[in-house]
Design a protein around this motif. Structure first.
Motif, PDB file in Angstrom:
ATOM      1  N   GLU A  38      25.006 -16.429 -15.547  1.00 35.79           N
ATOM      2  CA  GLU A  38      25.328 -17.740 -15.243  1.00 35.79           C
ATOM      3  C   GLU A  38      26.731 -17.931 -14.511  1.00 35.79           C
ATOM      4  O   GLU A  38      27.186 -18.324 -13.633  1.00 35.79           O
ATOM      5  N   ILE A  42      28.339 -18.532 -10.725  1.00 31.87           N
ATOM      6  CA  ILE A  42      29.295 -19.669 -10.860  1.00 31.87           C
ATOM      7  C   ILE A  42      30.645 -19.253 -10.140  1.00 31.87           C
ATOM      8  O   ILE A  42      31.062 -19.740  -9.130  1.00 31.87           O
ATOM      9  N   GLN A  45      31.266 -18.759  -6.279  1.00 30.76           N
ATOM     10  CA  GLN A  45      31.430 -19.996  -5.235  1.00 30.76           C
ATOM     11  C   GLN A  45      32.836 -20.307  -4.926  1.00 30.76           C
ATOM     12  O   GLN A  45      33.791 -19.795  -5.948  1.00 30.76           O
ATOM     13  N   ILE A  48      35.693 -22.288  -7.488  1.00 27.40           N
ATOM     14  CA  ILE A  48      35.504 -21.997  -8.820  1.00 27.40           C
ATOM     15  C   ILE A  48      36.697 -21.276  -9.023  1.00 27.40           C
ATOM     16  O   ILE A  48      36.708 -20.020  -8.325  1.00 27.40           O
TER      17      ILE A  48
END
Length: 70
Positions: A38, A42, A45, A48
């Protein structure tokens, strides 16, 4: 005259310290831990940023690539 100012200041302090109504908050239990897969998804991106809050020595020896140290 000085005692009048003291009384006014005390009155303002006491009026500011009055007890307010207690608001009940709903407690939401979330699991903030995520799996490595995960995190990989993430972290790709563009908006982020991963922040590492450990001491600089620990950060220098082992950190996630691209993580910012604070």
């Amino acid at each position: 005259m000085n005692w009048k100012i003291n009384i006014i200041v005390l009155a303002l302090i006491f009026s500011g310290c009055k007890q307010e109504k207690v608001v009940d908050f709903v407690i939401v239990e979330d699991n903030y831990l995520i799996e490595a897969d995960e995190l990989k998804t993430i972290a790709r991106q563009p908006n982020i940023k991963i922040i590492d809050f450990r001491k600089k020595d620990s950060y220098n020896t082992e950190h996630i690539v691209g993580a910012l140290q604070m």
